[in-house]
Scaffold this motif. Structure first.
Motif, PDB file in Angstrom:
ATOM      1  N   GLN A 118      -1.214  15.391  -2.028  1.00 33.68           N
ATOM      2  CA  GLN A 118      -2.313  14.685  -2.287  1.00 33.68           C
ATOM      3  C   GLN A 118      -2.289  13.217  -1.762  1.00 33.68           C
ATOM      4  OE1 GLN A 118      -3.366  14.843  -6.501  1.00 33.68           O
ATOM      5  NE2 GLN A 118      -5.561  14.864  -6.339  1.00 33.68           N
ATOM      6  N   THR A 119      -2.272  13.084  -0.473  1.00 36.69           N
ATOM      7  CA  THR A 119      -2.068  11.887   0.073  1.00 36.69           C
ATOM      8  C   THR A 119      -2.892  11.664   1.357  1.00 36.69           C
ATOM      9  OG1 THR A 119      -0.449   9.925   0.744  1.00 36.69           O
ATOM     10  CG2 THR A 119      -0.211  12.214   1.524  1.00 36.69           C
ATOM     11  N   ILE A 145       0.481   9.839   6.020  1.00 41.18           N
ATOM     12  CA  ILE A 145       0.988  11.026   6.824  1.00 41.18           C
ATOM     13  C   ILE A 145       0.411  10.886   8.050  1.00 41.18           C
ATOM     14  CG2 ILE A 145       1.400  13.389   7.260  1.00 41.18           C
ATOM     15  CD1 ILE A 145       2.094  13.707   4.500  1.00 41.18           C
ATOM     16  N   ILE A 146       0.881  10.625   9.313  1.00 39.73           N
ATOM     17  CA  ILE A 146       0.235  10.470  10.648  1.00 39.73           C
ATOM     18  C   ILE A 146       0.720  11.651  11.454  1.00 39.73           C
ATOM     19  CG2 ILE A 146       0.120   8.841  12.831  1.00 39.73           C
ATOM     20  CD1 ILE A 146      -1.034   7.578  10.266  1.00 39.73           C
ATOM     21  N   PRO A 188       2.478  -4.873   5.725  1.00 37.07           N
ATOM     22  CA  PRO A 188       3.197  -3.609   5.667  1.00 37.07           C
ATOM     23  C   PRO A 188       2.587  -2.341   5.392  1.00 37.07           C
ATOM     24  CG  PRO A 188       2.936  -4.855   3.601  1.00 37.07           C
ATOM     25  CD  PRO A 188       2.407  -5.554   4.741  1.00 37.07           C
ATOM     26  N   LEU A 189       3.116  -1.301   5.792  1.00 40.39           N
ATOM     27  CA  LEU A 189       2.547   0.080   5.698  1.00 40.39           C
ATOM     28  C   LEU A 189       2.738   0.754   4.470  1.00 40.39           C
ATOM     29  CD1 LEU A 189       3.326   1.161   9.399  1.00 40.39           C
ATOM     30  CD2 LEU A 189       1.072   0.766   8.468  1.00 40.39           C
ATOM     31  N   ASP A 190       1.918   1.611   3.787  1.00 37.52           N
ATOM     32  CA  ASP A 190       2.161   2.250   2.785  1.00 37.52           C
ATOM     33  C   ASP A 190       3.420   3.194   2.874  1.00 37.52           C
ATOM     34  OD1 ASP A 190      -0.004   0.931   1.547  1.00 37.52           O
ATOM     35  OD2 ASP A 190      -1.471   2.330   1.861  1.00 37.52           O
ATOM     36  N   GLU A 191       4.035   3.232   1.521  1.00 41.20           N
ATOM     37  CA  GLU A 191       4.969   4.355   1.431  1.00 41.20           C
ATOM     38  C   GLU A 191       4.488   5.413   0.520  1.00 41.20           C
ATOM     39  OE1 GLU A 191       7.816   4.555   2.907  1.00 41.20           O
ATOM     40  OE2 GLU A 191       8.312   2.662   3.840  1.00 41.20           O
ATOM     41  N   LEU A 197       8.648   8.975  -3.620  1.00 45.67           N
ATOM     42  CA  LEU A 197       9.482   7.805  -3.618  1.00 45.67           C
ATOM     43  C   LEU A 197      10.722   7.967  -4.837  1.00 45.67           C
ATOM     44  CD1 LEU A 197       6.813   5.260  -3.326  1.00 45.67           C
ATOM     45  CD2 LEU A 197       8.455   6.161  -1.509  1.00 45.67           C
ATOM     46  N   GLY A 198      10.329   8.454  -5.832  1.00 41.94           N
ATOM     47  CA  GLY A 198      11.254   8.868  -6.889  1.00 41.94           C
ATOM     48  C   GLY A 198      12.388   9.754  -6.390  1.00 41.94           C
TER      49      GLY A 198
END
Length: 336
Positions: A79-80, A120-121, A154-157, A224-225
């Motif tokens: 879901q990103t 996601i690219i 900065p790019l999103d993580e 990230l967690g």
């Protein structure tokens, strides 16, 4: 948690229980993507390894093997944000990262961010774009930031690039230089499905409007967690030495009793050692373990090393591939 600290069996067991609980959504994600994609279990697994280890993937395979669909399913399962970029010879760096646009009414330049600002690219057919565009993408991959004008953004993580390339068609392409290939944590080679898988694909996808029915089972925050847990996974000294031996054997095969010097021009860099360790940790995480086994290293080593071993003309003359060389090294280096 590393091998240099004194780690007790109880600490590893405690971490394993924590990882078992937190790795369930990722195993569900593998299953969820597998509901749409047939016969690409290795690709799906490696995408999760890249996501958890904060590394990028280079995916090589002929057209029609569901590479794009697999990445789209992964994005839906998380879901990103997802961007598919079709690389072409006339693509410009500004088409990727963005540019400054002048607004006459305000008499000032404003930033127009490009599609790289996503989680996601999918860089489709990366070897079709010229070197300037490839460099712009690889800088974003390495630095996790983009400079437009005099400002850095900065790019999103999490930020994950999955680049595809077609191994068959070479006309009108710009092959990635070896130094840029090294930026990818994994190179995954996607093969044809077998007969049973092909029949399942026929039954599932032979409609005029096939649907991607992937449901979201995790989130960017959970990823990230999970990465924090991956960092804590224990790597024993003997496993560390096994990783280092595999990498050094690509540079000094004679030291490991291998007559491969005439075939290897350049071996893997220390970046390979780091990436192999991180990928093995991510693999252990997906198996719900708080420690890395030699099997985790062996399972992932080919994908980490195959694009980092540069061959000589002698190897090409004898029709040896970097994959052949890496497999020979993996067979020869003793497993602890």
């Amino acid at each position: 948690m590393t091998s240099t600290t004194s780690v007790t069996h109880e600490q590893i067991e405690s971490l394993s229980k924590e990882i078992e609980a937190h790795s369930n959504p990722f195993r569900e994600l593998i299953a969820e993507v597998g509901n749409t994609i047939v016969g690409q279990e290795v690709l799906i697994h490696r995408m999760l390894v890249g996501l958890l280890a904060n590394g990028h993937l280079l995916i090589e395979g002929v057209p029609g093997l569901a590479k794009t669909t697999a990445v789209a399913c992964l994005a839906k399962g998380i879901q990103t944000d997802f961007q598919r970029l079709q690389f072409t010879p006339d693509l410009l760096p500004a088409d990727l990262i963005g540019t400054l646009i002048y607004r006459p009414q305000d008499q000032e330049f404003v930033v127009q961010k490009g599609p790289i600002f996503s989680n996601i690219i999918l860089a489709d057919e990366i070897n079709r774009a010229p070197a300037k565009v490839q460099s712009a993408l690889l800088e974003a991959m390495q630095e996790r930031q983009v400079t437009i004008g005099s400002h850095t953004y900065p790019l999103d993580e999490p930020f994950l690039v999955m680049a595809t390339q077609n191994p068959v068609e070479q006309e009108g392409t710009y092959p990635l230089p070896e130094a840029q290939m090294d930026r990818f944590m994994l190179k995954v080679v996607v093969n044809y499905p077998n007969r049973d898988q092909e029949l399942e694909i026929l039954e599932r996808m032979s409609t005029t409007n096939p649907q991607i029915a992937t449901k979201a089972v995790t989130s960017p925050a959970e990823i990230l967690g999970a990465r924090k847990l991956v960092d804590r996974i224990y790597v024993d000294r003997k496993v560390q030495e096994y990783i280092v031996d595999l990498v050094i054997a690509t540079r000094e095969p004679k030291a490991y009793g291998l007559a491969l010097e005439e075939f290897i021009q350049y071996g893997a860099s220390p970046r390979a050692t780091i990436n192999l360790t991180l990928a093995a940790k991510a693999n252990a995480f997906l198996h719900g373990r708080g420690h890395v086994l030699p099997a985790d290293v062996k399972e992932i080593a080919l994908d980490v090393l195959r694009h980092r071993v540069i061959l000589t003309y002698e190897a090409e003359a004898e029709e040896k591939t970097s994959e052949d060389i890496v497999r020979t090294i993996m067979d020869a280096v003793p497993v602890p």
